[in-house]
Design an enzyme around this catalytic site. Sequence first.
Site, PDB file in Angstrom:
ATOM      1  N   PRO A 132       7.385 -30.814 -46.684  1.00 29.76           N
ATOM      2  CA  PRO A 132       7.210 -30.543 -48.121  1.00 29.76           C
ATOM      3  C   PRO A 132       8.289 -31.206 -48.978  1.00 29.76           C
ATOM      4  O   PRO A 132       7.995 -31.699 -50.064  1.00 29.76           O
ATOM      5  CB  PRO A 132       7.288 -29.010 -48.193  1.00 29.76           C
ATOM      6  CG  PRO A 132       6.827 -28.546 -46.840  1.00 29.76           C
ATOM      7  CD  PRO A 132       7.286 -29.588 -45.868  1.00 29.76           C
ATOM      8  N   ALA A 134      10.296 -33.746 -47.834  1.00 29.10           N
ATOM      9  CA  ALA A 134      10.654 -35.043 -47.242  1.00 29.10           C
ATOM     10  C   ALA A 134       9.397 -35.867 -47.033  1.00 29.10           C
ATOM     11  O   ALA A 134       8.804 -35.873 -45.952  1.00 29.10           O
ATOM     12  CB  ALA A 134      11.396 -34.850 -45.923  1.00 29.10           C
ATOM     13  N   GLY A 135       8.951 -36.532 -48.122  1.00 32.59           N
ATOM     14  CA  GLY A 135       7.796 -37.417 -48.033  1.00 32.59           C
ATOM     15  C   GLY A 135       8.320 -38.839 -47.951  1.00 32.59           C
ATOM     16  O   GLY A 135       8.688 -39.334 -46.884  1.00 32.59           O
ATOM     17  N   ARG A 293     -30.326 -55.530 -59.297  1.00 31.77           N
ATOM     18  CA  ARG A 293     -30.453 -54.736 -60.531  1.00 31.77           C
ATOM     19  C   ARG A 293     -30.699 -55.671 -61.731  1.00 31.77           C
ATOM     20  O   ARG A 293     -29.938 -56.619 -61.947  1.00 31.77           O
ATOM     21  CB  ARG A 293     -29.168 -53.934 -60.744  1.00 31.77           C
ATOM     22  CG  ARG A 293     -29.018 -53.292 -62.105  1.00 31.77           C
ATOM     23  CD  ARG A 293     -29.926 -52.103 -62.273  1.00 31.77           C
ATOM     24  NE  ARG A 293     -29.702 -51.435 -63.564  1.00 31.77           N
ATOM     25  CZ  ARG A 293     -30.520 -50.535 -64.074  1.00 31.77           C
ATOM     26  NH1 ARG A 293     -31.633 -50.191 -63.424  1.00 31.77           N
ATOM     27  NH2 ARG A 293     -30.260 -49.969 -65.229  1.00 31.77           N
ATOM     28  N   GLU A 389       1.618 -43.472 -45.126  1.00 39.71           N
ATOM     29  CA  GLU A 389       2.424 -44.470 -44.410  1.00 39.71           C
ATOM     30  C   GLU A 389       3.284 -45.282 -45.368  1.00 39.71           C
ATOM     31  O   GLU A 389       3.447 -46.503 -45.203  1.00 39.71           O
ATOM     32  CB  GLU A 389       1.537 -45.380 -43.568  1.00 39.71           C
ATOM     33  CG  GLU A 389       0.777 -44.562 -42.567  1.00 39.71           C
ATOM     34  CD  GLU A 389       0.859 -45.082 -41.160  1.00 39.71           C
ATOM     35  OE1 GLU A 389       1.671 -45.976 -40.886  1.00 39.71           O
ATOM     36  OE2 GLU A 389       0.112 -44.563 -40.333  1.00 39.71           O
TER      37      GLU A 389
HETATM   38  C1  LIG Z   1      -4.415 -37.574 -46.340  1.00 39.15           C
HETATM   39  C2  LIG Z   1      -3.008 -37.748 -45.900  1.00 39.15           C
HETATM   40  C3  LIG Z   1      -2.740 -37.930 -44.558  1.00 39.15           C
HETATM   41  C4  LIG Z   1      -1.402 -38.056 -44.130  1.00 39.15           C
HETATM   42  N1  LIG Z   1      -1.144 -38.162 -42.787  1.00 39.15           N
HETATM   43  C5  LIG Z   1       0.136 -38.066 -42.369  1.00 39.15           C
HETATM   44  C6  LIG Z   1       0.438 -37.953 -40.980  1.00 39.15           C
HETATM   45  O1  LIG Z   1      -0.456 -37.988 -40.134  1.00 39.15           O
HETATM   46  N2  LIG Z   1       1.731 -37.787 -40.611  1.00 39.15           N
HETATM   47  C7  LIG Z   1       2.745 -37.733 -41.516  1.00 39.15           C
HETATM   48  O2  LIG Z   1       3.899 -37.574 -41.116  1.00 39.15           O
HETATM   49  N3  LIG Z   1       2.513 -37.861 -42.855  1.00 39.15           N
HETATM   50  C8  LIG Z   1       1.225 -38.009 -43.280  1.00 39.15           C
HETATM   51  N4  LIG Z   1       0.958 -38.103 -44.631  1.00 39.15           N
HETATM   52  C9  LIG Z   1       2.065 -38.032 -45.584  1.00 39.15           C
HETATM   53  C10 LIG Z   1       2.292 -39.300 -46.374  1.00 39.15           C
HETATM   54  O3  LIG Z   1       2.883 -40.277 -45.583  1.00 39.15           O
HETATM   55  C11 LIG Z   1       3.133 -38.907 -47.612  1.00 39.15           C
HETATM   56  O4  LIG Z   1       2.275 -38.208 -48.481  1.00 39.15           O
HETATM   57  C12 LIG Z   1       3.741 -40.104 -48.287  1.00 39.15           C
HETATM   58  O5  LIG Z   1       4.768 -40.640 -47.502  1.00 39.15           O
HETATM   59  C13 LIG Z   1       4.327 -39.752 -49.665  1.00 39.15           C
HETATM   60  O6  LIG Z   1       5.130 -38.625 -49.628  1.00 39.15           O
HETATM   61  P1  LIG Z   1       4.917 -37.462 -50.686  1.00 39.15           P
HETATM   62  O7  LIG Z   1       3.475 -37.100 -50.653  1.00 39.15           O
HETATM   63  O8  LIG Z   1       5.883 -36.384 -50.386  1.00 39.15           O
HETATM   64  O9  LIG Z   1       5.210 -38.101 -52.089  1.00 39.15           O
HETATM   65  P2  LIG Z   1       6.646 -38.267 -52.782  1.00 39.15           P
HETATM   66  O10 LIG Z   1       7.595 -38.893 -51.840  1.00 39.15           O
HETATM   67  O11 LIG Z   1       7.036 -36.980 -53.414  1.00 39.15           O
HETATM   68  O12 LIG Z   1       6.317 -39.333 -53.922  1.00 39.15           O
HETATM   69  C14 LIG Z   1       5.702 -38.982 -55.159  1.00 39.15           C
HETATM   70  C15 LIG Z   1       5.662 -40.223 -56.041  1.00 39.15           C
HETATM   71  O13 LIG Z   1       6.987 -40.662 -56.322  1.00 39.15           O
HETATM   72  C16 LIG Z   1       7.141 -42.014 -55.934  1.00 39.15           C
HETATM   73  N5  LIG Z   1       8.491 -42.249 -55.417  1.00 39.15           N
HETATM   74  C17 LIG Z   1       9.205 -41.480 -54.562  1.00 39.15           C
HETATM   75  N6  LIG Z   1      10.388 -42.023 -54.303  1.00 39.15           N
HETATM   76  C18 LIG Z   1      10.442 -43.175 -55.003  1.00 39.15           C
HETATM   77  C19 LIG Z   1      11.422 -44.215 -55.162  1.00 39.15           C
HETATM   78  N7  LIG Z   1      12.585 -44.185 -54.524  1.00 39.15           N
HETATM   79  N8  LIG Z   1      11.129 -45.256 -55.977  1.00 39.15           N
HETATM   80  C20 LIG Z   1       9.945 -45.321 -56.645  1.00 39.15           C
HETATM   81  N9  LIG Z   1       8.992 -44.373 -56.525  1.00 39.15           N
HETATM   82  C21 LIG Z   1       9.228 -43.319 -55.723  1.00 39.15           C
HETATM   83  C22 LIG Z   1       6.109 -42.232 -54.839  1.00 39.15           C
HETATM   84  O14 LIG Z   1       5.793 -43.607 -54.676  1.00 39.15           O
HETATM   85  C23 LIG Z   1       4.958 -41.406 -55.371  1.00 39.15           C
HETATM   86  O15 LIG Z   1       4.245 -42.157 -56.318  1.00 39.15           O
HETATM   87  C24 LIG Z   1      -0.362 -38.017 -45.072  1.00 39.15           C
HETATM   88  C25 LIG Z   1      -0.656 -37.862 -46.436  1.00 39.15           C
HETATM   89  C26 LIG Z   1      -1.944 -37.704 -46.855  1.00 39.15           C
HETATM   90  C27 LIG Z   1      -2.203 -37.473 -48.321  1.00 39.15           C
END
Ligand SMILES: Cc1cc2nc3c(=O)[nH]c(=O)nc-3n(C[C@H](O)[C@H](O)[C@H](O)COP(=O)(O)OP(=O)(O)OC[C@H]3O[C@@H](n4cnc5c(N)ncnc54)[C@H](O)[C@@H]3O)c2cc1C
Length: 409
Positions: A132, A134-135, A293, A389
């Site tokens: 939550p 650490a994305g 079309r 990814e």
């Molecule tokens: C359907 C789905 C399947 C997935 N499957 C997997 C899986 O199998 N295993 C797994 O581990 N993860 C998985 N993920 C997770 C996915 O890799 C993350 O959602 C992704 O890395 C982004 O993290 P976050 O959602 O926390 O977004 P955040 O990191 O919170 O980012 C939010 C926004 O801020 C922007 N942002 C953040 N930091 C910066 C920066 N330094 N500079 C500029 N912009 C920035 C991002 O680009 C984005 O637009 C999945 C996600 C989804 C939606």
Amino acid sequence: MAEFTMELNDEQKEVRDWLHGFAADVIRPAAAEWDEREETPWPVIQEAAKVGIYSLDFYAQQYFDPTGLGIPMAMEELFWGDAGIALSIVGTGLAAVGVLANGTEEQIGTWIPQMYGDTNDVKVAAFCSSEPDAGSDVASMRTRAVYDEAKDEWVLNGTKTWATNGGIANVHVVVAVVDAELGSKGHASFIVPPNTPGLSQGQKFKKHGIRASHTAEVVLENVRVPGSCLLGGKEKLDERLARARERAKAGGGERVKNAAMATFEASRPAVGAMAVGTARAAYEVALEYATTREQFGRPIIDNQGVAFQLADMRTSIDAARLLVWRASWMAVNGKPFTAAEGSMSKLFASETAKKVTGQAIQILGGNGYTREYPVERMHRDAAIYTIFEGTSEIQRLVIARTLSGMPIR
Ligand SMILES: Cc1cc2nc3c(=O)[nH]c(=O)nc-3n(C[C@H](O)[C@H](O)[C@H](O)COP(=O)(O)OP(=O)(O)OC[C@H]3O[C@@H](n4cnc5c(N)ncnc54)[C@H](O)[C@@H]3O)c2cc1C
């Protein structure tokens, strides 16, 4: 080392046609139903297992194809069929790549077959890195792995999120922190074997697209796994941590790859290929529609406004495929991504898929906006490629840092 080629050989063409047949005859007709049901399409996975598409052997063959074109070609065809179903078929591959990238030969031989199961009892696997908090910021990971030396066991605690196949997987690959002071360099990957107590599924997400693919939280409460479940083994981890500590003391120096990053780098061109598949599918529907079309007494493609869009769509798709194939060839042949070519391919292909599927809706007009035609679903599906990814912004960061050598933020 294989020379880079843009021409599939006869064997590859045969595989491509076989995959295309499966995508057209089995995946595409099931796409709308499983999108509505928002459930894992187990019967389709089983069908894929029966014909040999859902198997370790098939992916290993494509993965080790020296031309580098095996995996992108396979991904493009399957995702051309449908992204949600195809992700259910290939999602296990992300966990398998995690083991291939970091595991010992014994771990590869033990765990990858259990990820797939067999044709009568198919299984899936999950790769759990995101949390939550650490994305994109992988270094903020909180899930801890603590070594219990007396029992030679690792104890995992934390909450993972967004895990494809999370909670329904037979085998989970979990990335966890072993040394919090080292940031992402203090991470390691662990196998959580089937039915391990303490691992449970949290909420299952209701998504915008790729709805046939299961995405959920994975909760780890005092999950104990044998020492042998640490990917790569303890000795290698201790050496890696010692090197990272020395570098940290010396104030940086040579970069060390962390476990999750190694998995993502290897899989980025493959994600680009998935995006190419979705984009091509939408483009084909739009081309067909534009030629049939009629408005103002002539096919809508007679208007440059429509025809030029199709020209741009096809140009971007071909350019995306070229970037993907180049990166994939480089990865397979051990050529370093000195200009972040893997990230480039994923960035361009995913942005292309999002744009092209949107253009396809426009070309189909009102029909494009309904679920009677597949481009609406394809557009929803395409949005994922710029997020998972590594988001497009993170790919741009990686590319810009690689090109400039500067710590761009
Ligand atoms: C359907 C789905 C399947 C997935 N499957 C997997 C899986 O199998 N295993 C797994 O581990 N993860 C998985 N993920 C997770 C996915 O890799 C993350 O959602 C992704 O890395 C982004 O993290 P976050 O959602 O926390 O977004 P955040 O990191 O919170 O980012 C939010 C926004 O801020 C922007 N942002 C953040 N930091 C910066 C920066 N330094 N500079 C500029 N912009 C920035 C991002 O680009 C984005 O637009 C999945 C996600 C989804 C939606």
